[in-house]
Design a protein around this motif. Structure first.
Motif, PDB file in Angstrom:
ATOM      1  N   SER A 177       3.312   3.327  -0.815  1.00  0.00           N
ATOM      2  CA  SER A 177       3.655   1.907  -0.934  1.00  0.00           C
ATOM      3  C   SER A 177       3.015   1.060   0.156  1.00  0.00           C
ATOM      4  O   SER A 177       2.706  -0.120  -0.069  1.00  0.00           O
ATOM      5  CB  SER A 177       5.180   1.736  -0.891  1.00  0.00           C
ATOM      6  OG  SER A 177       5.804   2.446  -1.936  1.00  0.00           O
ATOM      7  N   SER A 178       2.797   1.633   1.305  1.00  0.00           N
ATOM      8  CA  SER A 178       2.261   0.863   2.434  1.00  0.00           C
ATOM      9  C   SER A 178       0.756   0.646   2.337  1.00  0.00           C
ATOM     10  O   SER A 178       0.226  -0.259   2.987  1.00  0.00           O
ATOM     11  CB  SER A 178       2.598   1.574   3.749  1.00  0.00           C
ATOM     12  OG  SER A 178       2.068   2.893   3.756  1.00  0.00           O
ATOM     13  N   THR A 179       0.051   1.455   1.550  1.00  0.00           N
ATOM     14  CA  THR A 179      -1.413   1.374   1.515  1.00  0.00           C
ATOM     15  C   THR A 179      -1.986   1.093   0.128  1.00  0.00           C
ATOM     16  O   THR A 179      -3.182   0.831   0.007  1.00  0.00           O
ATOM     17  CB  THR A 179      -2.023   2.692   2.031  1.00  0.00           C
ATOM     18  OG1 THR A 179      -1.544   3.788   1.225  1.00  0.00           O
ATOM     19  CG2 THR A 179      -1.642   2.931   3.484  1.00  0.00           C
TER      20      THR A 179
END
Length: 325
Positions: A177-179
């Motif tokens: 989700s962060s990348t």
């Protein structure tokens, strides 16, 4: 010997008495002549097909979408509800959370293009415009080729490259989700970097050589010449490229849908306005589609795009001085 009598029409040179008594009719001035010109009907013939096609496929769908956002289906009948759909989109727990998440992701998607794509495109254009560079036509072609590729091919190739199983990276960049969103934005940058590059290049090669030679004679190096002479001349183009990037990224859909599907995973981390509109209008899996709410999302997209364009026209274009090259 008597002289023959010559009849002189009024207003022509002849008998002074006749000339003096004749009424003088003023010739029509240039304004009157312009008013008497016939309307050029051939211009209508040339413009009408393009206007008709644009109206049918662009103007009418836009106006119909705005109209549809003011209606709701109740018992199978379209009923006028005014702004209730917009209130529901911005206040409902499920819809509001998805909407603001998509708006934030869209703005982040644009920010990556604005910060990465446009400066790199300007750098490449400056390098291609260097007078001592050989093979610039080949470099221009190679850098612009990704823009001509299908988004399906681009998405598939980058999925293979970024796969932890058979790719070149060990971290699942598209699976976190962060990348995920940043990675998708960089993939889009790689594909479309040729567009700002060519726009900047076209302006840089049109700058007169006399200005560059004068700066060189005054002792300016290549870096100073670019920032003090060339960059102020291409500032209007920088604004145009920025607003084009903004409009294109708020309308983005195809790359994220190709790589991550309509759910724009993981956990809606790459969800943008385009994918939210697709799920809302057509429905997806267990989610039932609603044409009215889908039109409401599309209308909000239009309002955000219009706000950015108006900000460009009134906040940037009027304050930037243009030069005739």
């Amino acid at each position: 010997m008597s002289r023959p009598l010559i009849s002189t029409p009024p207003g022509e040179t002849g008998d002074p008495a006749t000339t003096a008594g004749a009424a003088t009719v003023p010739r029509p001035g240039p304004v009157a002549r312009r008013r008497r010109r016939r309307f050029r009907t051939h211009l209508v013939v040339f413009v009408a097909p393009a206007v008709a096609i644009y109206t049918v496929f662009m103007v009418y769908p836009l106006l119909d979408s705005l109209r549809l956002s003011l209606f709701a289906s109740r018992d199978g009948v379209q009923t006028f509800v005014g702004l209730d759909n917009f209130v529901r989109l911005l206040s409902d727990d499920l819809l509001a959370g998805a909407f603001w998440n998509a708006v934030w992701n869209n703005l982040l998607f644009f920010a990556v293009h604005f910060v990465v794509q446009n400066p790199i495109g300007l750098l490449l254009a400056a390098l291609l415009a260097a007078p001592k560079l050989r093979g610039r036509a080949t470099y221009r072609t190679l850098l612009f080729i990704p823009t001509t590729l299908s988004v399906v091919i681009v998405g598939f190739i980058w999925q293979l490259i970024l796969s932890p199983v058979w790719g070149f990276v060990d971290t699942p960049l598209l699976g976190q989700s962060s990348t995920a969103l940043i990675t998708l934005a960089l993939m889009s940058v790689w594909q479309y970097i040729g567009i700002p590059m060519l726009l900047f290049y076209a302006v840089l090669v049109s700058i007169p050589d006399d200005l560059v030679e004068a700066a060189t004679i005054d002792g300016a190096n290549a870096w100073t010449t670019f920032w003090r002479v060339k960059f102020p001349l291409i500032l209007p183009t920088v604004g145009i490229v920025s607003v084009i990037t903004y409009v294109a990224n708020l309308n983005a859909f195809d790359l994220i849908y190709t790589v991550k599907g309509a759910l724009a995973g993981p956990d809606f981390a790459s969800d943008i306005m385009g994918t939210l509109f697709f799920r809302t209008f057509f429905g997806f899996q267990l989610q039932q589609g609603s044409s009215s709410m889908g039109a409401t999302v599309a209308t909000m997209m239009f309002l955000l795009i219009m706000a950015g364009v108006l900000l460009y026209f009134f906040g940037w274009q009027r304050r930037v001085e243009s030069y005739q090259l």
